[in-house]
Scaffold this active site. Sequence first.
Site, PDB file in Angstrom:
ATOM      1  N   THR A  70      27.695  34.315  31.172  1.00 53.39           N
ATOM      2  CA  THR A  70      27.019  33.088  31.586  1.00 53.39           C
ATOM      3  C   THR A  70      25.642  33.454  32.142  1.00 53.39           C
ATOM      4  O   THR A  70      25.289  34.617  32.256  1.00 53.39           O
ATOM      5  CB  THR A  70      27.825  32.358  32.669  1.00 53.39           C
ATOM      6  OG1 THR A  70      27.841  33.164  33.860  1.00 53.39           O
ATOM      7  CG2 THR A  70      29.257  32.116  32.212  1.00 53.39           C
ATOM      8  N   LEU A  83      30.423  28.293  32.540  1.00 59.10           N
ATOM      9  CA  LEU A  83      31.872  28.109  32.577  1.00 59.10           C
ATOM     10  C   LEU A  83      32.245  26.640  32.767  1.00 59.10           C
ATOM     11  O   LEU A  83      33.231  26.168  32.196  1.00 59.10           O
ATOM     12  CB  LEU A  83      32.483  28.951  33.700  1.00 59.10           C
ATOM     13  CG  LEU A  83      33.991  28.788  33.909  1.00 59.10           C
ATOM     14  CD1 LEU A  83      34.767  29.223  32.667  1.00 59.10           C
ATOM     15  CD2 LEU A  83      34.456  29.553  35.142  1.00 59.10           C
ATOM     16  N   SER A 124      35.731  34.847  41.640  1.00 62.28           N
ATOM     17  CA  SER A 124      35.170  35.932  40.839  1.00 62.28           C
ATOM     18  C   SER A 124      36.044  37.170  40.950  1.00 62.28           C
ATOM     19  O   SER A 124      36.667  37.421  41.991  1.00 62.28           O
ATOM     20  CB  SER A 124      33.753  36.255  41.343  1.00 62.28           C
ATOM     21  OG  SER A 124      33.287  37.473  40.801  1.00 62.28           O
ATOM     22  N   ASN A 169      33.632  24.342  40.484  1.00 59.85           N
ATOM     23  CA  ASN A 169      33.002  25.396  39.691  1.00 59.85           C
ATOM     24  C   ASN A 169      31.562  25.663  40.113  1.00 59.85           C
ATOM     25  O   ASN A 169      31.063  26.769  39.929  1.00 59.85           O
ATOM     26  CB  ASN A 169      33.032  24.987  38.212  1.00 59.85           C
ATOM     27  CG  ASN A 169      32.157  25.857  37.352  1.00 59.85           C
ATOM     28  OD1 ASN A 169      32.481  26.992  37.052  1.00 59.85           O
ATOM     29  ND2 ASN A 169      31.008  25.324  36.942  1.00 59.85           N
ATOM     30  N   ASP A 188      25.135  17.545  44.355  1.00 61.84           N
ATOM     31  CA  ASP A 188      24.304  18.607  44.918  1.00 61.84           C
ATOM     32  C   ASP A 188      25.070  19.203  46.091  1.00 61.84           C
ATOM     33  O   ASP A 188      25.234  18.555  47.124  1.00 61.84           O
ATOM     34  CB  ASP A 188      22.964  18.042  45.373  1.00 61.84           C
ATOM     35  CG  ASP A 188      22.026  19.115  45.917  1.00 61.84           C
ATOM     36  OD1 ASP A 188      22.479  20.266  46.145  1.00 61.84           O
ATOM     37  OD2 ASP A 188      20.840  18.800  46.128  1.00 61.84           O
ATOM     38  N   TYR A 224      26.764  37.255  47.028  1.00 61.12           N
ATOM     39  CA  TYR A 224      27.634  36.529  46.105  1.00 61.12           C
ATOM     40  C   TYR A 224      29.076  36.992  46.250  1.00 61.12           C
ATOM     41  O   TYR A 224      29.992  36.164  46.340  1.00 61.12           O
ATOM     42  CB  TYR A 224      27.152  36.745  44.671  1.00 61.12           C
ATOM     43  CG  TYR A 224      28.044  36.117  43.629  1.00 61.12           C
ATOM     44  CD1 TYR A 224      28.034  34.750  43.415  1.00 61.12           C
ATOM     45  CD2 TYR A 224      28.899  36.903  42.855  1.00 61.12           C
ATOM     46  CE1 TYR A 224      28.853  34.162  42.457  1.00 61.12           C
ATOM     47  CE2 TYR A 224      29.719  36.331  41.894  1.00 61.12           C
ATOM     48  CZ  TYR A 224      29.696  34.964  41.695  1.00 61.12           C
ATOM     49  OH  TYR A 224      30.511  34.399  40.753  1.00 61.12           O
ATOM     50  N   LYS A 259      32.239  34.646  47.592  1.00 56.81           N
ATOM     51  CA  LYS A 259      33.430  34.375  46.784  1.00 56.81           C
ATOM     52  C   LYS A 259      34.693  34.883  47.487  1.00 56.81           C
ATOM     53  O   LYS A 259      35.764  34.267  47.357  1.00 56.81           O
ATOM     54  CB  LYS A 259      33.291  35.013  45.401  1.00 56.81           C
ATOM     55  CG  LYS A 259      32.289  34.299  44.502  1.00 56.81           C
ATOM     56  CD  LYS A 259      32.702  32.856  44.192  1.00 56.81           C
ATOM     57  CE  LYS A 259      31.813  32.213  43.153  1.00 56.81           C
ATOM     58  NZ  LYS A 259      32.215  30.836  42.817  1.00 56.81           N
TER      59      LYS A 259
END
Length: 275
Positions: A226, A17, A151, A96, A68, A191, A195
């Site tokens: 992705t 993305l 997300s 992102n 990083d 995850y 988010k």
Amino acid sequence: MASDKKIVLVTGGNTGLGYETVKALYQTDTPYELIIGCRTISKGETAIATLRTEVPQSPSSLSTLHVDLESDASLENAVESIASRFAGRLDVLVNNGGGTFDQHVPAGNLSLREAWNKSWETNVTGTHVLTTLAVPLLLKSADPRLLFITSGTSALKGTEDNVTPAMQRLNFNPEPGWPKKELGLSSYPAYRAAKTGLNMVMREWNRLLMRDGVKVWAVSPGFLATGLTGVGRGEMLLKGARDPATGGQFVKDVIQGKRDEDVGLVVGPGRVQPW
């Protein structure tokens, strides 16, 4: 040096993305200084070479920057570099960069604790640190914009959704007993939690910067094919994922003002995502 172009930093801009966001902006007639934030500079340079092949003519400029999200020194150096190059100004920060690490637990690559800590370190903590460092640069912009890529899996309301095949996979209730069998996209709790946390980070930045004129959003671009989950593009498309280019176009639209009425919210294509 000062620049008349809008200065945009996209973390994780060399792939997925992030790359499609840079490409969508690079294709427009609006001139930008597009900075591809990446952990490996050579990958950023490869992305630039590909962009220049795919889009031979553009009024925008491209460059890479080492970012990083797990290294404070890297983030400090990145912001100092932007400040030095562009007279202390940044117009748009697109947070992102991120990743999924749940899949590394059953594979034996990470312990459960390591996977959860890495999920939060990359998706939330590093992003918050970078944003904190970058705020003085954003405040020098005439139209500062701050985006957090979230997300569709982050919405608490979405945990009750079993309508679409994608949400059915995510919210599936497995058979009784322990341990539970890994069931594809239902195995990404770290995850999803990270988010959800990132959405709250966005709300805090919206609160803090509202009177400074900084426009802040979380952007939920939809289910995209992705490499985020480690599943191949073809398999993702079969599961109903869309071309990542559609997500890049949507992020571009937010940057260019098409969702200014929804500042402070989680925005997706054609909707505001519920909490």
